[in-house]
Design a protein around this motif. Structure first.
Motif, PDB file in Angstrom:
ATOM      1  N   LEU A 258       4.481  39.255 -17.716  1.00 37.68           N
ATOM      2  CA  LEU A 258       4.834  37.875 -18.038  1.00 37.68           C
ATOM      3  C   LEU A 258       4.041  36.890 -17.187  1.00 37.68           C
ATOM      4  N   PHE A 259       3.930  37.180 -15.882  1.00 37.23           N
ATOM      5  CA  PHE A 259       3.225  36.242 -15.011  1.00 37.23           C
ATOM      6  C   PHE A 259       1.724  36.273 -15.285  1.00 37.23           C
ATOM      7  N   GLU A 260       1.138  37.464 -15.352  1.00 35.28           N
ATOM      8  CA  GLU A 260      -0.309  37.545 -15.548  1.00 35.28           C
ATOM      9  C   GLU A 260      -0.711  37.045 -16.936  1.00 35.28           C
ATOM     10  N   GLY A 261       0.143  37.270 -17.936  1.00 33.88           N
ATOM     11  CA  GLY A 261      -0.139  36.725 -19.262  1.00 33.88           C
ATOM     12  C   GLY A 261      -0.199  35.208 -19.232  1.00 33.88           C
ATOM     13  N   SER A 262       0.738  34.587 -18.519  1.00 36.37           N
ATOM     14  CA  SER A 262       0.732  33.128 -18.370  1.00 36.37           C
ATOM     15  C   SER A 262      -0.483  32.674 -17.573  1.00 36.37           C
ATOM     16  N   MET A 263      -0.845  33.446 -16.559  1.00 32.10           N
ATOM     17  CA  MET A 263      -1.988  33.088 -15.710  1.00 32.10           C
ATOM     18  C   MET A 263      -3.298  33.109 -16.503  1.00 32.10           C
ATOM     19  N   TYR A 264      -3.515  34.154 -17.297  1.00 32.41           N
ATOM     20  CA  TYR A 264      -4.747  34.237 -18.075  1.00 32.41           C
ATOM     21  C   TYR A 264      -4.772  33.176 -19.181  1.00 32.41           C
ATOM     22  N   THR A 265      -3.619  32.853 -19.740  1.00 34.14           N
ATOM     23  CA  THR A 265      -3.558  31.771 -20.725  1.00 34.14           C
ATOM     24  C   THR A 265      -3.932  30.445 -20.076  1.00 34.14           C
ATOM     25  N   VAL A 322       9.090  27.657  -9.713  1.00 33.67           N
ATOM     26  CA  VAL A 322       8.142  26.585  -9.391  1.00 33.67           C
ATOM     27  C   VAL A 322       6.929  26.655 -10.307  1.00 33.67           C
ATOM     28  N   SER A 323       6.421  27.866 -10.552  1.00 31.72           N
ATOM     29  CA  SER A 323       5.258  28.006 -11.432  1.00 31.72           C
ATOM     30  C   SER A 323       5.604  27.583 -12.860  1.00 31.72           C
ATOM     31  N   ALA A 324       6.825  27.897 -13.304  1.00 26.05           N
ATOM     32  CA  ALA A 324       7.254  27.471 -14.643  1.00 26.05           C
ATOM     33  C   ALA A 324       7.300  25.953 -14.731  1.00 26.05           C
ATOM     34  N   ALA A 325       7.829  25.304 -13.692  1.00 27.45           N
ATOM     35  CA  ALA A 325       7.913  23.840 -13.673  1.00 27.45           C
ATOM     36  C   ALA A 325       6.528  23.202 -13.646  1.00 27.45           C
ATOM     37  N   SER A 326       5.599  23.816 -12.905  1.00 27.48           N
ATOM     38  CA  SER A 326       4.257  23.223 -12.785  1.00 27.48           C
ATOM     39  C   SER A 326       3.514  23.218 -14.118  1.00 27.48           C
ATOM     40  N   SER A 420       5.598  28.509 -19.710  1.00 29.74           N
ATOM     41  CA  SER A 420       6.736  28.137 -18.862  1.00 29.74           C
ATOM     42  C   SER A 420       7.961  28.984 -19.171  1.00 29.74           C
ATOM     43  N   VAL A 421       8.175  29.246 -20.459  1.00 33.22           N
ATOM     44  CA  VAL A 421       9.307  30.103 -20.855  1.00 33.22           C
ATOM     45  C   VAL A 421       9.125  31.511 -20.300  1.00 33.22           C
ATOM     46  N   PHE A 422       7.921  32.031 -20.408  1.00 31.51           N
ATOM     47  CA  PHE A 422       7.648  33.372 -19.876  1.00 31.51           C
ATOM     48  C   PHE A 422       7.911  33.433 -18.374  1.00 31.51           C
ATOM     49  N   LEU A 423       7.499  32.400 -17.662  1.00 29.96           N
ATOM     50  CA  LEU A 423       7.684  32.389 -16.215  1.00 29.96           C
ATOM     51  C   LEU A 423       9.156  32.244 -15.846  1.00 29.96           C
ATOM     52  N   PHE A 424       9.903  31.504 -16.649  1.00 34.39           N
ATOM     53  CA  PHE A 424      11.345  31.394 -16.413  1.00 34.39           C
ATOM     54  C   PHE A 424      12.022  32.742 -16.641  1.00 34.39           C
ATOM     55  N   ILE A 425      11.601  33.450 -17.690  1.00 33.43           N
ATOM     56  CA  ILE A 425      12.140  34.789 -17.945  1.00 33.43           C
ATOM     57  C   ILE A 425      11.786  35.718 -16.792  1.00 33.43           C
ATOM     58  N   ALA A 426      10.569  35.594 -16.260  1.00 27.99           N
ATOM     59  CA  ALA A 426      10.161  36.404 -15.113  1.00 27.99           C
ATOM     60  C   ALA A 426      11.082  36.149 -13.917  1.00 27.99           C
ATOM     61  N   LEU A 428      14.249  35.294 -14.078  1.00 31.47           N
ATOM     62  CA  LEU A 428      15.526  35.967 -14.363  1.00 31.47           C
ATOM     63  C   LEU A 428      15.412  37.474 -14.111  1.00 31.47           C
ATOM     64  N   LEU A 429      14.308  38.056 -14.536  1.00 32.35           N
ATOM     65  CA  LEU A 429      14.104  39.484 -14.304  1.00 32.35           C
ATOM     66  C   LEU A 429      13.958  39.785 -12.807  1.00 32.35           C
ATOM     67  N   GLN A 430      13.328  38.859 -12.085  1.00 30.37           N
ATOM     68  CA  GLN A 430      13.185  39.029 -10.643  1.00 30.37           C
ATOM     69  C   GLN A 430      14.545  39.005  -9.957  1.00 30.37           C
ATOM     70  N   ARG A 431      15.438  38.151 -10.460  1.00 31.66           N
ATOM     71  CA  ARG A 431      16.797  38.101  -9.910  1.00 31.66           C
ATOM     72  C   ARG A 431      17.511  39.433 -10.138  1.00 31.66           C
ATOM     73  N   ARG A 432      17.335  39.995 -11.316  1.00 32.19           N
ATOM     74  CA  ARG A 432      17.930  41.297 -11.611  1.00 32.19           C
ATOM     75  C   ARG A 432      17.358  42.366 -10.678  1.00 32.19           C
ATOM     76  N   LEU A 433      16.051  42.318 -10.436  1.00 25.56           N
ATOM     77  CA  LEU A 433      15.428  43.279  -9.538  1.00 25.56           C
ATOM     78  C   LEU A 433      15.977  43.142  -8.128  1.00 25.56           C
ATOM     79  N   MET A 434      16.197  41.917  -7.692  1.00 28.15           N
ATOM     80  CA  MET A 434      16.766  41.698  -6.361  1.00 28.15           C
ATOM     81  C   MET A 434      18.161  42.307  -6.252  1.00 28.15           C
ATOM     82  N   MET A 435      18.940  42.189  -7.332  1.00 27.27           N
ATOM     83  CA  MET A 435      20.320  42.685  -7.320  1.00 27.27           C
ATOM     84  C   MET A 435      20.379  44.203  -7.230  1.00 27.27           C
TER      85      MET A 435
END
Length: 460
Positions: A258-265, A322-326, A420-426, A428-435
């Motif tokens: 999700l992050f790298e896809g947004s980055m390359y886009t 932050v990256s999603a907001a930017s 931005s949507v992809f980064l927001f989903i990332a 949420l998934l990061q929060r799940r990974l933390m848990m």
């Protein structure tokens, strides 16, 4: 060049210098001289490899255009590169676990040098072969070197926490400082020395050859699963089982894609976003500014990773938000500021704000790389590391190919909104990974070197 660009570059440079110079004992980890020597050797090799990559980037499209190819033809060449990385690169990169990571790194050098040589030909078919070779090399660059580093680090008995030092420094130098120097050096070759658009590719080949010589003379070989009775299909199947049986690995792969896809886009979108009416913008200087912002992020990551709190799984949630907001800034500015109909001129007021937002995104990229490397070293099993890391790149390459194919089909605001949507989903998934980070696996995965193929047939 407008003062605005100098101010942004200067402020970022001062902040990066201040961060590096103000590090205290809390921000540094005491290591051994043996580790320092090992780390410096890897950083030299990695920087040479990245120099070979960064020198080519700004001139690929320009070179193809000087050969007289249309935008559509050039788009097909780029799609071939990402498609090759997805298909052939996954296979070749996965062989590193069995055939050896050092050997895979040398293969990267040879493959990319051959790709550089093809740039001397104006023949479309030859250039297509070069893009295929470049796609294979890209997969090797982003899997084999990290796999070799982690395995060699552990084999030498260094502390696990010391890995974060190498990761952050590799991003700081290889993805930041080297990128800036490579951009300036390429500009010098093409414009100041008037050597033509092929010159950066020749220089890249030289850097890759030097790096290959260092690898051959100073690196030892390491493997994931070197057993002779495991074919490629079994290796792929084992990696798929590892991902499916461990939620942490699956989450990590989804987050990365999700992050790298947004980055390359973003790489494709930032130029038209800053110059929608063909405004004259200094592309090379802006690129250098983005790389300086990335250095700022990697410097912050170095501080965060050297401390026990906050954990990487925790602060990366904020980074993704932050990256999603930017990347929402182009949408916000489009709704607040009426688009100008005047062609040409300098960067607009809206463009200035977007440039600042893009610098924030690049700082998040600088934070992302050492942090994702740290998490991969924790969660991905050693015996299938390269294979799993290349699996992670499959959805990324599919996504980028789809974006490239349809880049003119959607408004730019829609593309930024999607990122931005992809980064927001990332996030949420990061929060799940933390848990679940500290929870043991519920499903036990048997390593490849302990699995009996006969007892677990492919067709059940």
């Amino acid at each position: 060049m407008e003062v605005f660009y100098y101010v942004v570059f200067g402020v970022l440079g001062i902040v990066v210098a201040a961060l590096e110079l103000s590090k205290n004992n809390k921000d540094r980890i005491n290591t051994s001289s043996a580790f320092t020597s090992f780390k410096n050797n890897y950083l030299v090799v990695y920087s040479l490899m990245m120099a070979g990559d960064w020198l080519q980037g700004p001139y690929v499209y320009y070179l193809y255009s000087t050969y007289g190819f249309s935008k559509g033809d050039i788009g097909q060449l780029f799609i071939a590169g990402f498609g090759s990385s997805m298909l052939f690169g996954t296979i070749v990169g996965s062989l590193a676990d069995k055939q050896g990571r050092k050997r895979a790194c040398v293969t990267y050098c040879i493959t990319y040098i051959l790709s550089c040589i093809t740039k001397h030909s104006p023949q479309y078919k030859v250039l297509m072969v070069g893009r295929v070779l470049g796609g294979i090399a890209t997969s090797l660059l982003f899997s084999s070197f990290e796999s070799w580093l982690v395995a060699e680090h552990n084999k030498r008995g260094f502390e696990q926490q010391w890995l974060s030092i190498t990761f952050s420094k590799a991003v700081f130098f290889g993805n930041g400082l080297v990128a800036i120097i490579a951009g300036l050096f390429g500009n010098l070759l093409v414009h100041s020395f008037s050597l033509g658009p092929v010159a950066p590719f020749d220089a890249a080949a030289c850097f890759l050859a030097i790096g290959m010589a260092v690898i051959l003379s100073s690196w030892s070989e390491n493997y994931g699963d070197p057993s002779d009775n495991k074919d490629l299909i079994t290796q792929f199947r084992g990696a798929a089982v590892a991902i499916a049986s461990d939620e942490k690995i699956a989450l990590l792969g989804a987050i990365q894609s999700l992050f790298e896809g947004s980055m390359y886009t973003f790489v494709f979108l930032w130029t038209p976003a800053l110059s929608p009416n063909d405004e004259e913008i200094p592309h090379g200087f802006i690129f250098a500014t983005f790389m300086l912002a990335s250095m700022l992020g990697s410097s912050l990551a170095s501080r965060l990773l050297s401390r026990s709190s906050p954990k990487v799984e925790s602060y990366m949630q904020i980074v993704f938000l932050v990256s999603a907001a930017s990347l929402l800034l182009p949408i916000i500015m489009a709704s607040l500021v009426a688009p100008s109909k005047v062609k040409g001129g300098g960067i607009s007021f809206s463009g200035c704000f977007q440039l600042l937002g893009f610098c924030v995104f690049e700082a998040c990229v600088g934070l992302f790389w050492p942090s994702i490397m740290k998490m991969r070293s924790q969660y991905i099993p050693e015996e299938a590391r390269s294979t799993i890391m290349n699996f992670f790149r499959i959805p990324l390459n599919i996504f980028v190919c789809v974006v490239l194919y349809n880049v003119n089909a959607f408004p730019m605001t829609v593309m930024f909104g999607m990122c931005s949507v992809f980064l927001f989903i990332a996030s949420l998934l990061q929060r799940r990974l933390m848990m679940i980070a500290d929870k043991p696996k519920t499903n036990n995965w048997t390593p490849l070197n302990e699995r009996e193929t006969e007892a677990d047939p492919l067709n059940v």
